[in-house]
Scaffold this motif. Sequence first.
Motif: not given
Ligand SMILES: [Zn+2]
Length: 316
Positions: A204, A217, A220
Amino acid sequence: MLTGNYDKILEKIALASGIEKEEIERRVEAKRAKLSGLISKEGAAQIIAAELGISFDNEKLKIDELLPGMRKVNVVGKVVTLFPVREFNKNGRSGKVANMIIADETSNIKVVLWDTNHIELIEKGEVVEGTVVEIINAGMRDNELHLGSFSEFKKSEEILENVKSEIVAKEKNILNFKNLENVKTRAFIVQIFEPRFFNVCPECKKKVISEGEGFVCAEHGKVMPEKRALLNLVLDDGTETIRGVLFHESISSLGLTDLENVDSFIKQKEELLGKEMFFSGTIRKNKLFNNKEFIIDKAEEIDLDALIKELEENAN
Ligand SMILES: [Zn+2]
């Protein structure tokens, strides 16, 4: 175009008033001087037009001729981006609003629909991306075209090819930069700061935080981060200076190739200092320092041959 919009307005005023272009330009400069340069050339030309009793009302205009403050605007454009219809509920009023970008061969502009009959055309799928629409009796609010219940919004039979759908940056002096504007300016690089590096998520591209051995993240989870660079510089065009910020890919458009190699960075930096280039990007307000910042998407070499050609074309 560098001054296409301004030139077209001058031509229209000259045609309608019978006054020579040079004289109108002189009046525009006088008006700007009187207003301490707070107004753009285009804006001053519009005032001159109004003073001469010339109205652009009800005239079919090209998108790059649209100016803040214009009313009764008629224009034809192809829908290049259609945003989802939104419902709002504000101060006890509720309703729908639809946003889109329309483009013609000269430029593009954000269009805002407030009337349910207009919005219905989108909801029914009659107006989709790629549809050419005709807009009658709309009004300019800042740099957006707004349609109310007195406006018309309908499909047009006109065929528009080669529309200008990329963001068109307005060419401006740094002194006249306004928050959130897309601008292009010709300026000298007067200072370049050390590049800074940070890690982002490969999915991202958002910042990741280091946790233990690895990086995480928020969306993620544990990821192998990508290293990104950020470069600050200062630009000066003679009217004002501004701090510019370039992220990763944009940095290479400056001609800086190997940021992590200190020796090559210092050498390339020396070559860049004092260099004049075109810069395009967006103006953002830096909340921390309460000043304006130029988020630069692209730096371009000044192509003198192209500039001369353009000046010649404008002179004809
Ligand atoms: Zn991410």
